[in-house]
Design a protein around this motif. Structure first.
Motif, short mmCIF file in Angstrom:
data_model
loop_
_atom_site.label_atom_id
_atom_site.label_comp_id
_atom_site.label_asym_id
_atom_site.label_seq_id
_atom_site.Cartn_x
_atom_site.Cartn_y
_atom_site.Cartn_z
N LYS A 320 0.80 -1.20 -0.17
CA LYS A 320 0.06 -0.03 0.13
C LYS A 320 0.76 1.27 0.00
O LYS A 320 0.71 2.16 -0.70
N GLN A 321 1.97 1.35 0.94
CA GLN A 321 2.56 2.53 0.94
C GLN A 321 3.45 2.61 -0.31
O GLN A 321 3.46 4.17 -0.84
N LEU A 324 1.01 4.19 -2.95
CA LEU A 324 0.74 5.62 -2.68
C LEU A 324 2.03 6.60 -3.17
O LEU A 324 1.81 7.58 -3.45
N SER A 327 2.29 6.78 -6.75
CA SER A 327 0.97 7.61 -7.37
C SER A 327 1.18 9.06 -6.94
O SER A 327 0.77 9.91 -7.88
N PRO A 334 -3.76 5.24 -8.25
CA PRO A 334 -3.36 3.97 -7.76
C PRO A 334 -4.09 2.74 -8.14
O PRO A 334 -5.52 2.94 -8.68
N SER A 338 -6.62 -0.37 -1.61
CA SER A 338 -6.23 -0.09 -0.12
C SER A 338 -5.74 1.46 -0.48
O SER A 338 -5.98 2.42 0.38
N ALA A 339 -4.72 1.61 -1.49
CA ALA A 339 -4.24 2.89 -1.83
C ALA A 339 -5.28 3.93 -2.35
O ALA A 339 -5.26 5.03 -1.85
#
Length: 411
Positions: A320-321, A324, A327, A334, A338-339
């Motif tokens: 996820k990170q 992010l 993006s 994304p 989740s993102a």
């Protein structure tokens, strides 16, 4: 975009640096527009973090400009030296030749489940996913707020209003009321956005075949020719000679009233001090119900046999990170749920929210067809002729339909 001094040679792939060490080769596209934000820097940082946590695996990444990356990968594959992974614009032709791992062979179940469904579905050939979405984008109609306020206008929601606004902008001395980039750089994108807004598209969803010369599509380009181009409301140059980059530059210079744009135009225009607004693309009777979506792809070649290591690395890439960070760095949407959830709620991503909202309503190119590469290339070559003086939309779209039929027959 240009390659930023990235001349590292790509030799044999899947080399080992020690008895138990595996080196994975990744060829990726550059989303940056200068050396300071080159994608090479993003990948170098990501790989460093990954290698610190995974002894025995090295990842070598070489980044090329979008002008070169697809051809570079093709050269490597044709020479029998496929990289382990490629992050490029299309995957279907490699999948059709049985050169790629299936996504099921690579990604963990949680990562697969986190991919935005419509993007993951677009990565399928015959119901099997080979293309893993890496970045996505949608389009909105950008308009110059200063020019609109001066002319006493509100942003259009229908084609009729768009044409009327363009006339009013011209009366106020605006150089280019609407920019219509149908040049070779990305004509297939502007074309698709207009086809969708006219109730058509490249394909017929019901029968699953190309429908480029449909009644709806012919009517769309007749409208463009008669109501915008023929009345001198487009620019900076003839649509068939106008590339997206030049259209964006003209908007950022304050010379264009309206054009279709993706998120990167926000930063470009903002840096130049242009005050802009964004609305869904106008349609015949109201805002377009289906927007155009675009996705770029990650894929893994089977040649070097590193499915386990590649899968583990890709699970890290799609954390996820990391999604992010990428993006946000390049103003892209994304590809994971989740993102997307984080960006939809985060104040720092408020500018991207209109594009995120359009993603769920978007339709992508028919990238799962190996014929699409040939069709897209012919669209870039011919579509400007639909609106040129003396041009015939029905004739040009008919030629494109013939190209699509031949390409489909050759599969």
């Amino acid at each position: 975009m240009s390659a930023l001094g990235l001349t590292a040679a790509l030799g044999g792939c899947g080399l080992t640096g020690g008895p138990d060490e595996v080196t994975l080769r990744l060829v990726a596209a550059d989303y940056g527009d200068n050396e300071a934000n080159s994608s090479q820097k993003y990948w170098d940082k990501l790989v460093k973090e990954y290698e610190e946590e995974h002894a025995g695996v090295r990842v070598d990444v070489t980044v090329y400009s979008w002008n070169d990356v697809d051809a570079k990968v093709r050269e490597m594959v044709d020479a029998g030296k496929a990289p382990d992974m490629a992050q490029i614009g299309a995957y279907a032709d490699y999948a059709a030749k049985d050169l790629l791992y299936e996504a099921d062979d690579l990604l963990s179940i949680p990562v697969q489940a986190d991919l935005v469904a419509q993007l993951a579905d677009a990565g399928q050939v015959n119901g099997v996913q080979y293309g893993i979405p890496f970045a996505s984008s949608t389009r909105l109609l950008f308009y110059n707020k200063t020019l609109f306020q001066k002319a006493g206008l509100t942003p259009p929601t229908t084609w009729k209003q768009l044409a009327a606004d363009a006339e009013a902008l011209r009366a106020e001395g605006v150089k280019y009321p609407y920019a219509l980039p149908l040049g070779a750089e990305e004509a297939q994108a502007e074309t698709m956005q207009w086809l969708l807004s006219g109730g058509g598209g490249y394909t017929d969803a019901e029968v699953g075949s190309y429908s480029i010369d449909s009644t709806e599509n012919v009517a769309t380009f007749n409208w463009l020719k008669n109501n915008l181009v023929g009345k001198g409301l487009t620019g900076p140059v003839a649509p068939g000679k106008l590339n997206r980059a030049d259209a964006f530059a003209a908007f950022a210079a304050g010379d264009v009233g309206m054009l279709n744009g993706h998120p990167s135009l926000m930063q470009m225009a903002g840096k130049k001090g242009v005050k802009f607004g964004m609305v869904p693309m106008p349609g015949r009777e109201g805002p377009t119900k289906v927007s155009m979506g675009v996705a770029d792809w990650m894929m893994a070649f089977k040649q070097n046999g590193h499915a386990e290591q590649v899968g583990d690395f890709l699970d890290f890439v799609y954390d996820k990170q990391n999604v992010l960070d990428f993006s946000r760095e390049y103003d892209l949407l994304p590809v994971t749920n989740s993102a997307s959830t984080v960006m939809t709620a985060a104040p720092q991503d408020a500018d991207l929210k209109p594009f995120l909202e359009q993603l769920s309503l978007s339709e992508l190119y028919p990238v799962g067809r190996t014929s699409w590469a040939a069709v897209s290339a012919d669209v870039k070559k011919r579509i400007g002729g639909t609106v040129a003086a003396g041009g015939s939309p029905s004739a040009v779209l008919g030629q494109l339909q013939s190209t699509a039929f031949r390409a489909e027959s050759a599969e």
